[in-house]
Design a protein around this motif. Structure first.
Motif, PDB file in Angstrom:
ATOM      1  N   TYR A 100     105.146  22.270   2.370  1.00 44.63           N
ATOM      2  CA  TYR A 100     104.370  21.319   3.159  1.00 44.63           C
ATOM      3  C   TYR A 100     103.499  20.425   2.288  1.00 44.63           C
ATOM      4  O   TYR A 100     102.965  20.854   1.265  1.00 44.63           O
ATOM      5  N   TYR A 131     100.006  19.654   6.056  1.00 40.72           N
ATOM      6  CA  TYR A 131     100.498  18.891   7.195  1.00 40.72           C
ATOM      7  C   TYR A 131     101.961  19.217   7.399  1.00 40.72           C
ATOM      8  O   TYR A 131     102.714  19.399   6.436  1.00 40.72           O
ATOM      9  N   SER A 133     104.194  17.268   8.732  1.00 41.74           N
ATOM     10  CA  SER A 133     105.043  16.072   8.680  1.00 41.74           C
ATOM     11  C   SER A 133     104.686  15.219   7.465  1.00 41.74           C
ATOM     12  O   SER A 133     103.552  14.750   7.337  1.00 41.74           O
ATOM     13  N   GLY A 134     105.665  15.030   6.586  1.00 46.62           N
ATOM     14  CA  GLY A 134     105.460  14.153   5.443  1.00 46.62           C
ATOM     15  C   GLY A 134     105.245  12.710   5.876  1.00 46.62           C
ATOM     16  O   GLY A 134     104.491  11.960   5.242  1.00 46.62           O
ATOM     17  N   LEU A 135     105.903  12.327   6.989  1.00 56.45           N
ATOM     18  CA  LEU A 135     105.747  10.959   7.498  1.00 56.45           C
ATOM     19  C   LEU A 135     104.317  10.733   7.989  1.00 56.45           C
ATOM     20  O   LEU A 135     103.738   9.665   7.783  1.00 56.45           O
ATOM     21  N   ALA A 136     103.731  11.765   8.632  1.00 58.63           N
ATOM     22  CA  ALA A 136     102.354  11.648   9.111  1.00 58.63           C
ATOM     23  C   ALA A 136     101.392  11.466   7.940  1.00 58.63           C
ATOM     24  O   ALA A 136     100.429  10.694   8.023  1.00 58.63           O
ATOM     25  N   LYS A 138     102.137  10.068   5.036  1.00 59.23           N
ATOM     26  CA  LYS A 138     102.336   8.703   4.531  1.00 59.23           C
ATOM     27  C   LYS A 138     101.605   7.685   5.408  1.00 59.23           C
ATOM     28  O   LYS A 138     100.948   6.766   4.906  1.00 59.23           O
ATOM     29  N   ASP A 139     101.712   7.865   6.724  1.00 58.78           N
ATOM     30  CA  ASP A 139     101.027   6.956   7.654  1.00 58.78           C
ATOM     31  C   ASP A 139      99.508   7.019   7.464  1.00 58.78           C
ATOM     32  O   ASP A 139      98.819   5.991   7.503  1.00 58.78           O
ATOM     33  N   THR A 140      99.000   8.226   7.243  1.00 59.94           N
ATOM     34  CA  THR A 140      97.559   8.397   7.031  1.00 59.94           C
ATOM     35  C   THR A 140      97.112   7.681   5.753  1.00 59.94           C
ATOM     36  O   THR A 140      96.090   6.986   5.740  1.00 59.94           O
ATOM     37  N   ASP A 142      98.583   5.175   4.229  1.00 58.13           N
ATOM     38  CA  ASP A 142      98.678   3.724   4.448  1.00 58.13           C
ATOM     39  C   ASP A 142      97.459   3.212   5.208  1.00 58.13           C
ATOM     40  O   ASP A 142      96.896   2.159   4.879  1.00 58.13           O
ATOM     41  N   SER A 235      95.100   2.279  15.433  1.00 61.38           N
ATOM     42  CA  SER A 235      95.755   3.314  14.622  1.00 61.38           C
ATOM     43  C   SER A 235      94.870   4.537  14.472  1.00 61.38           C
ATOM     44  O   SER A 235      95.331   5.677  14.537  1.00 61.38           O
TER      45      SER A 235
END
Length: 626
Positions: A100, A131, A133-136, A138-140, A142, A235
């Protein structure tokens, strides 16, 4: 020779790990003990009431070994590491091995960075997570970059200030330019402090700050900039909604763990709560649980899961008591560096959270059960249909063969293997055609089959002589069914090879229609029609496609290693122009092979000497093959 009775007498009364091995020296079970002497001897006492799984394991033990440790906690850690490394057959196994992501803030630097990390290190940085989710993540990151304009570079600041130009992030207003000295260290650290508050779940300050900037931009008629702040606020609110508050009065880190099981499988659901907020959930699969108690299932999961994750929460809320609560608490406390509490809640909000985790685990298990049924239908169910079509009793292993070449150049053969309706890619084999010249698929197939089964027979004989198990060979396992990509011709080639090698293996051909689609199976000199909507037909199609793909990919890899050419390029005196003219005047390689010297010599760019070279090349090869 290993004498178990004698070796049992030598066991020390000390803590450690014991390793059970079978006759092939494969590790089949790993366990730990506070006293190796007492624990290991229990397996071999006939009066002991052992679970069926352990009874079966003991029957396969050929020899054992052990490792002494200084304490039971050390034994627990070593046991978990050995189970994860060797995956013994009779241990309850955690199938998932997820890694994770965390968010890392390098607070030890003068100008800290905020980045994704896969491991928690003792480097004085602050870590947030894990976390799910790796995508979550990345979004954070950004979002934080857009709001606080923090740096992403690896420059050593303040040493390298002004040495290089500002990067693109500065020009698109996602970095405040500390590398150019555009922001002081104190101002930059204010932003970092706000980021840490944000990651701790305090969103109100950033929303107030963004709202103030939005209003100011709007008052100054800078509507595009105001819209940007509005979007950032949206966001942040979206992120705040994702992190549900579970207990506003207790801002601790905790994991909530529950499971559901059916037969030999179990699904464990974990809710990750950080700073009182549910930041994610994940499910995991355990195998080999049929004979285990509920406490045993939970104990196996906790030991394996926390042996592989760097973050240990302050509290574990479990559905079942552990078999070794005190020992595991001591181990986790040492790993965390602070006291860890393991509890089984019986009432209140915590019990409801555990119940919710159990419901989620049950739902996943039910969904998985449906998936398994569908998978069995498309694999074992499909094999059963093929067995019925061919009148065979039991088909477990299928081997399919194909030939690929272009104009006779680099002819190759492929062998793909399906076991229980699934591809077994470790058993796939490639064959570079050695005995055949030119484009002759029948002769090439004869070579591939002969080499495959001759090699297999030879390997079997060698392993039997050495008193070794046949599983150690790469060609020793023979199929229950050979599937040929074609009809009567290909099947007859295979039957001829089986007869020459004195083998009895069922062979069928996959017959195609005029549109190159499979229409039936050729078996025992009869074409058997098959239902195109059946799972059996779909499996045959998958096997056929996989055989083609494997052959074509191998052929393509050989072509890519050198110039793409025809077998004609291997003839002395035949260059690119003559090759083109020959292919233009003769429709195929077979026509070139059958042509006389006179017919070859009248082709443009050719002369009698070149024609004789071509004629001799093919006819001398034929004489050698004969």
């Amino acid at each position: 020779m290993f004498d178990i009775e004698e070796e049992l007498k030598k066991l020390p009364a000390k803590p450690g790990v014991y390793i059970m091995r079978d006759k092939h020296d494969t590790i089949i079970y790993v366990g730990k003990a506070i006293s190796l002497k007492n624990r290991v001897r229990q397996y071999f006492q006939s009066s002991r009431n052992l679970m069926p799984k352990i009874v079966k394991m003991v029957s396969k033990i050929d020899h054992f070994e052990y490792i002494i440790t200084d304490s039971e906690v050390e034994a627990l850690v070593l046991e978990s590491n050995l189970i994860k490394e060797h995956m013994p057959r009779y241990n309850t196994m955690l199938k998932d091995d997820k890694n994770y992501p965390y968010i890392k803030v390098t607070v030890q630097e003068a100008y800290p960075r905020v980045m994704i990390a896969r491991q928690v290190k003792k480097d004085k940085a602050k870590y947030f997570g894990p976390y799910t989710s790796g995508l979550a993540v990345k979004d954070t990151l950004d979002l934080l970059r857009k709001i606080y304009q923090i740096r992403t570079c690896n420059r050593n600041l303040p040493r390298d200030i002004g040495k290089e130009r500002a990067c693109l992030y500065y020009h698109i207003k996602q970095c405040s330019g500390p590398c150019q000295g555009y922001i002081s260290e104190a101002e930059y650290k204010k932003s970092i402090d706000q980021i840490i508050d944000f990651l701790n779940g305090n969103f109100s300050e950033v929303l107030s700050m963004l709202e103030a900037k939005m209003m100011k931009a709007s008052e100054n008629m800078e509507f595009e900039e105001a819209a940007g702040y509005r979007d950032l606020m949206t966001s942040v609110r979206h992120m705040a909604q994702k992190q549900k508050i579970t207990n506003t009065s207790n801002q601790e880190d905790k994991d909530i763990i529950a499971f559901a099981r059916a037969g030999d499988e179990a699904v464990v659901q974990v809710f990750f709560i950080r700073n009182g907020k549910l930041i994610g959930r994940e499910h995991y699969h355990l195998t080999g649980v049929e004979s285990d108690t509920r406490s045993g299932v939970m104990t196996s999961f906790v030991k394996q899961f926390y042996a592989g994750t760097p973050f240990i929460p302050r509290e574990l809320l479990l559905q079942e008591e552990l078999e070794e609560t005190e020992l595991i608490t001591e181990w986790l406390t040492a790993k965390r560096g602070q006291k860890v509490y393991i509890r089984v809640p019986k009432k209140g909000e915590k019990e409801k959270l555990v119940e919710l985790a159990e419901k989620n685990a049950s739902l996943v298990l039910q969904q998985d059960s449906e998936k398994i049924k569908k998978e069995e239908q498309r694999t074992k169910g499909a094999l059963k249909e093929i067995e019925n079509w061919l009148g065979l009793d039991s088909i477990k292993r299928i081997e399919s063969f194909d030939i690929s070449n272009i104009n006779g150049f680099e002819s190759v053969g492929s062998m793909v293997v399906y076991e229980n309706g699934k591809p077994k890619r470790n058993d796939y084999r490639k064959f570079k055609i050695k005995w055949v010249t030119g484009s002759d698929d029948y002769a090439s197939m004869n070579e591939v089959l002969t080499r495959r089964f001759t090699h297999g027979k030879k390997e079997k004989e060698e392993l039997i002589e050495k008193n070794m198990d046949l599983e150690h060979g790469s060609f020793t396992r023979f199929p229950d069914l050979i599937m040929m990509d074609g009809g009567k011709g290909q099947v007859n080639i295979a039957l001829k090879v089986m007869e020459e090698l004195h083998l009895s293996i069922s062979i069928c051909g996959m017959v195609k229609d005029d549109n190159h689609r499979t229409r039936g199976l050729y078996f025992n000199n009869v074409e058997i029609p098959i239902d195109r909507n059946s799972e059996g037909f779909k499996l045959i199609t998958r096997i056929q496609d996989e055989t083609h793909r494997f052959a074509i990919e191998y052929h393509r890899s050989l072509r890519s290693k050198g110039q793409v050419h025809s077998i004609l390029d291997d003839i002395p005196g035949i260059g690119q122009k003559r090759r083109k003219e020959l292919m233009k005047n003769f429709l195929s390689l077979d026509e070139i092979k059958e042509a006389t010297i006179e017919q070859l010599s009248i082709v443009p760019t050719m002369n009698e000497k070149a024609a004789k070279q071509v004629y001799d090349f093919f006819h001398n090869k034929e004489d050698q093959n004969a």
